[in-house]
Design a protein around this motif. Structure first.
Motif, short mmCIF file in Angstrom:
data_model
loop_
_atom_site.label_atom_id
_atom_site.label_comp_id
_atom_site.label_asym_id
_atom_site.label_seq_id
_atom_site.Cartn_x
_atom_site.Cartn_y
_atom_site.Cartn_z
N UNK A 253 0.84 -1.21 0.00
CA UNK A 253 0.00 0.00 0.00
C UNK A 253 0.87 1.25 0.00
N UNK A 254 1.90 1.28 0.85
CA UNK A 254 2.78 2.44 0.93
C UNK A 254 3.55 2.65 -0.37
N UNK A 255 3.99 1.54 -0.97
CA UNK A 255 4.73 1.65 -2.24
C UNK A 255 3.84 2.21 -3.34
N UNK A 256 2.57 1.80 -3.36
CA UNK A 256 1.64 2.32 -4.37
C UNK A 256 1.39 3.80 -4.16
N UNK A 257 1.25 4.22 -2.90
CA UNK A 257 1.06 5.64 -2.60
C UNK A 257 2.26 6.45 -3.06
N UNK A 258 3.47 5.92 -2.81
CA UNK A 258 4.69 6.64 -3.18
C UNK A 258 4.80 6.79 -4.70
N UNK A 259 4.27 5.83 -5.43
CA UNK A 259 4.32 5.87 -6.89
C UNK A 259 3.11 6.59 -7.48
N UNK A 260 2.21 7.09 -6.61
CA UNK A 260 1.04 7.83 -7.07
C UNK A 260 0.00 6.97 -7.73
N UNK A 261 -0.12 5.73 -7.28
CA UNK A 261 -1.10 4.81 -7.89
C UNK A 261 -2.39 4.76 -7.09
N UNK A 262 -2.67 5.79 -6.30
CA UNK A 262 -3.92 5.81 -5.54
C UNK A 262 -3.65 5.59 -4.08
N UNK A 263 -3.89 6.66 -3.28
CA UNK A 263 -3.59 6.57 -1.85
C UNK A 263 -4.54 5.64 -1.14
N UNK A 264 -5.78 5.54 -1.63
CA UNK A 264 -6.77 4.73 -0.92
C UNK A 264 -6.78 3.28 -1.32
N UNK A 265 -5.99 2.93 -2.34
CA UNK A 265 -5.99 1.54 -2.80
C UNK A 265 -5.25 0.66 -1.83
N UNK A 266 -5.89 -0.39 -1.44
CA UNK A 266 -5.23 -1.35 -0.55
C UNK A 266 -4.58 -2.43 -1.38
#
Length: 364
Positions: A253-266
């Protein structure tokens, strides 16, 4: 660039005059030792223990110390007499695939340059032969008082030399791996794969030595007389026993947020994990004491049965009362209420009269 070795590459009967240049540099900042009381330089002096006086470099030789502590002098003449054919020659022994070399053997890197115009043609020949074969050359050479192993490969238009450790210089990793028996679940591997894919690849040229840059700023501030403003970095937390699945999900989840792939995506749960919470948190595992099977079972059944019975009774009573109240007309209900009030008042009056009579009899 200053060369550190002069000699020849021996390629069969072909001899290539070369010079060796360092291919890498250490960008660390060097410090001097000082006396903290007065900032005086601390220097090391070479002193003879027997005479207790400082000696010059020209007076210093080599010696081997045996198990008893005795020193056995080794002179330059002794070393020169050793059979070392690679003193000024880099002898190519074989050509192999680079994949056959254990990365643990890789050491310092150097560039090989030609020494004079005569070496240009054989140098280019060796370089192109290495390119076409897609192999590397294994060579032996002498440097700093010992014979070494090296690997030659092509880097752009240059031949590079990588110092290799001898195979017996690489230690076995005995006793280093965890001794505990651990089973990794397929679901955990799936999450690890997802994390690796999410983190993706990186261009090594984009990576920076943050500590070195901060150290340079600190030194520059000190030199200019300014007060350093750098804030201390966060200290890494101690090792904790965590829920591995939760940690992996949170990492994805944190890696996706860092890459801008959606903060709310689990993190997507693997097969068999769909019923679990979408956003997991890392927490410490605590040991739980299990009650005996029979007691635990009866303890669970008893409260459940009591609650069920109470709920059934209460529910039935409430339902009946509510139904009766709905069916009864408003006037009738009010009349009943008044009748009940009159009866209560009459009972009170009768009780008072009886009490008065008893009191009169007692007085007489």
């Amino acid at each position: 660039m200053r060369s550190i070795w002069n000699g020849n590459i021996s390629f069969g009967l072909v001899s290539i005059p070369i010079k060796i240049y360092p291919a890498t540099e250490d960008h660390s900042i060097s410090f001097r030792q000082i006396h903290t009381r007065d900032n005086g330089r601390i220097r090391y002096r070479k002193v003879c223990e027997l005479e207790d006086k400082q000696v010059e470099s020209s007076e210093i030789g080599r010696a081997y110390e045996d198990a008893d502590g005795a020193l056995v002098p080794i002179t330059e003449e002794d070393l020169a007499a050793l059979p070392l054919p690679t003193t000024h020659t880099l002898e190519i022994e074989a050509f192999i695939s680079a994949s056959e070399i254990d990365p643990l053997q890789m050491g310092d890197a150097y560039y090989l340059g030609t020494s004079g115009a005569a070496g240009a043609k054989p140098y280019t020949l060796l370089r192109e032969a290495l390119k076409r074969s897609e192999k590397v050359a294994i060579a032996k050479y002498a440097h700093r008082g010992r014979e070494r192993l090296g690997m030659l490969r092509v880097v752009g238009d240059t031949i590079a030399l990588h110092r290799l450790l001898w195979p017996d210089e690489v230690r076995e990793p005995a006793g280093v791996a965890p001794k505990e028996k651990v089973t990794v679940k397929p679901a955990e591997l799936d999450l690890a794969d997802t994390l690796m894919e999410t983190l993706g690849e990186v261009d090594l040229n984009d990576l920076r030595d943050d500590y070195h840059e901060a150290l340079e700023e600190l030194v520059a501030a000190k030199v200019s007389g300014a007060t350093p403003t750098a804030e201390p970095g966060e200290r890494p937390a101690g090792a904790q026993v965590v829920d591995l699945m939760a940690a992996l999900k949170e990492s994805v989840r944190s890696a996706k947020e860092a890459r801008g792939e959606g903060a709310g995506e689990a993190a997507e749960a693997p097969a068999g994990e769909a019923g679990e919470e979408a956003e997991a948190t890392v927490h410490e595992l605590r040991g739980r004491k299990k009650a005996p099977a029979k007691k635990a079972a009866s303890a669970k059944k008893a409260p459940a049965a009591e609650k069920k019975t109470a709920a059934k009774r209460g529910g039935t009573k409430t339902a009946k009362t509510a139904k009766a109240a709905e069916e009864q007309p408003a006037g009738k209900a009010a009349g009943k209420k008044q009748t009940g009030t009159k009866k209560a008042a009459a009972k009170k009056t009768t009780a008072k009269k009886q009490t008065g009579k008893r009191g009169t009899r007692t007085a007489s």
